[in-house]
Design an enzyme around this catalytic site. Sequence first.
Site, PDB file in Angstrom:
ATOM      1  N   SER A  78       0.817  -1.218   0.000  1.00  0.00           N
ATOM      2  CA  SER A  78       0.000   0.000   0.000  1.00  0.00           C
ATOM      3  C   SER A  78       0.848   1.263   0.000  1.00  0.00           C
ATOM      4  CB  SER A  78      -0.941  -0.007   1.200  1.00  0.00           C
ATOM      5  OG  SER A  78      -0.286  -0.528   2.313  1.00  0.00           O
ATOM      6  N   THR A 181      -1.588   3.047   4.466  1.00  0.00           N
ATOM      7  CA  THR A 181      -0.801   4.266   4.288  1.00  0.00           C
ATOM      8  C   THR A 181       0.075   4.517   5.504  1.00  0.00           C
ATOM      9  OG1 THR A 181      -2.574   5.265   3.021  1.00  0.00           O
ATOM     10  CG2 THR A 181      -1.030   6.789   4.098  1.00  0.00           C
ATOM     11  N   THR A 199       1.713   6.906   0.241  1.00  0.00           N
ATOM     12  CA  THR A 199       0.804   5.789  -0.056  1.00  0.00           C
ATOM     13  C   THR A 199       0.730   5.499  -1.553  1.00  0.00           C
ATOM     14  OG1 THR A 199      -1.457   4.995   0.370  1.00  0.00           O
ATOM     15  CG2 THR A 199      -1.264   7.242  -0.389  1.00  0.00           C
ATOM     16  N   ARG A 209      -7.478   8.791  -9.576  1.00  0.00           N
ATOM     17  CA  ARG A 209      -7.922   9.049  -8.193  1.00  0.00           C
ATOM     18  C   ARG A 209      -6.725   9.476  -7.314  1.00  0.00           C
ATOM     19  NH1 ARG A 209      -6.794   6.905  -2.771  1.00  0.00           N
ATOM     20  NH2 ARG A 209      -8.689   7.127  -1.544  1.00  0.00           N
ATOM     21  N   VAL A 210      -6.979  10.503  -6.517  1.00  0.00           N
ATOM     22  CA  VAL A 210      -5.994  10.951  -5.533  1.00  0.00           C
ATOM     23  C   VAL A 210      -6.678  10.937  -4.171  1.00  0.00           C
ATOM     24  CG1 VAL A 210      -4.693  12.970  -4.726  1.00  0.00           C
ATOM     25  CG2 VAL A 210      -4.634  12.344  -7.153  1.00  0.00           C
ATOM     26  N   ASP A 212      -6.224  11.287   0.336  1.00  0.00           N
ATOM     27  CA  ASP A 212      -5.929  12.349   1.300  1.00  0.00           C
ATOM     28  C   ASP A 212      -4.443  12.584   1.532  1.00  0.00           C
ATOM     29  OD1 ASP A 212      -5.941   9.701   2.421  1.00  0.00           O
ATOM     30  OD2 ASP A 212      -5.708  10.605   4.397  1.00  0.00           O
ATOM     31  N   THR A 232      -4.672   7.705   8.059  1.00  0.00           N
ATOM     32  CA  THR A 232      -4.634   6.528   7.201  1.00  0.00           C
ATOM     33  C   THR A 232      -6.077   6.062   7.033  1.00  0.00           C
ATOM     34  OG1 THR A 232      -3.724   4.299   6.920  1.00  0.00           O
ATOM     35  CG2 THR A 232      -4.253   4.962   9.159  1.00  0.00           C
ATOM     36  N   GLY A 233      -6.332   5.338   5.960  1.00  0.00           N
ATOM     37  CA  GLY A 233      -7.699   4.857   5.751  1.00  0.00           C
ATOM     38  C   GLY A 233      -8.364   5.549   4.579  1.00  0.00           C
ATOM     39  N   GLY A 235      -9.390   7.773   2.196  1.00  0.00           N
ATOM     40  CA  GLY A 235      -8.939   9.136   1.967  1.00  0.00           C
ATOM     41  C   GLY A 235     -10.038  10.128   1.649  1.00  0.00           C
TER      42      GLY A 235
HETATM   43  N1  GLY Z   1      -5.365   7.191   2.916  1.00  0.00           N
HETATM   44  C1  GLY Z   1      -4.830   6.889   1.669  1.00  0.00           C
HETATM   45  C2  GLY Z   1      -5.754   7.024   0.560  1.00  0.00           C
HETATM   46  O1  GLY Z   1      -6.958   7.041   0.724  1.00  0.00           O
HETATM   47  O2  GLY Z   1      -5.296   7.094  -0.556  1.00  0.00           O
END
Ligand code: GLY
Length: 320
Positions: A78, A181, A199, A209-210, A212, A232-233, A235
């Site tokens: 990841s 992440t 990440t 896609r981007v 957080d 993390t998690g 985004g």
């Molecule tokens: N927290 C990383 C993402 O959603 O890309």
Amino acid sequence: MERRDFIKTGLVTAAAPTLILADIETIKRSRKPMAISTWNHGINANEEAMKVLLSEGSALDAVEAGVKISEADPAIQSVGFGGRPDGDGHVTLDASIMDSKGNAGSVAYLQNIKHPVSVARKVMEETDHVMLVGNGAKNFAISHGFKEENLLTEESRTSWLKWKKNRRKKDDFGPNDDHDTISLLAQDLEGNIAGACTTSGLAFKIPGRVGDSPIIGAGLYVDNEIGAAGATGRGEEVIKVAGSFLVVELMRQGYTPQDACKEALGRTVSRHDGNPKFQIAYIALRKDGAIGAAAIRKGFKYALSSDNQNKLYSVKGIIN
Ligand code: GLY
């Protein structure tokens, strides 16, 4: 005069200069360097960060060195090299970094460069921009000496092929967005704080896609007067509440780092009728060295390195 200015000037005028010098020395000597980071691989990242901190390096150097360990490890699917690709099979990386002066740099949708955090640092230190994306970020990296390389490992390619075979028509990614992440926050011997976040994002995401992680205030935020937070998690949900900024602002208002993390998560939980089907976790480090960590659901772990110990801690979810 602001309270902060008052405190600073108050210290200067309140005592004889020799005493002030002695006090500053005592404070400096009693500072304990520390690092806190997300997930199991945070242990190795912290270890590297602590090497920097214990040799009197800066928090900024420490967070970069720390997360580079995760970025280079193909077993961590990841982050960085070996990260799971997007829906088209391309590994695209997001990263950000902030120093103790409030400077920030980030890259998003970066391909074929193993250490996005170092590119983010170059953006911060060598341009007057904050964020570069896609080919622009890649060309910038190459022009600063980074080498292009294939980041898709056989293992990640295999999971992508399996996903392609079994994919549903409408991919909502569901609750299985288990992407780990790394956010790493550190405080150095001078008491300065820095943070980094990196990440490969949501596995098999829609190309482009981007998340957080490269968004300053979402995946990462540092205010050297108050503290720092990293996420993390999922985004998308962190972005919607400017999560890391929120955690730091809550600490500014007097919340403990722990309560600040929980309160920030609570904002997201209540937007999803109290039962979101995804995971988010925050870590926080306050200026005085106090830390906090909280997650929506069980399963989150963080690594804390301080007082000659580097340990992994499990966090109970705020809803299960
Ligand atoms: N927290 C990383 C993402 O959603 O890309």
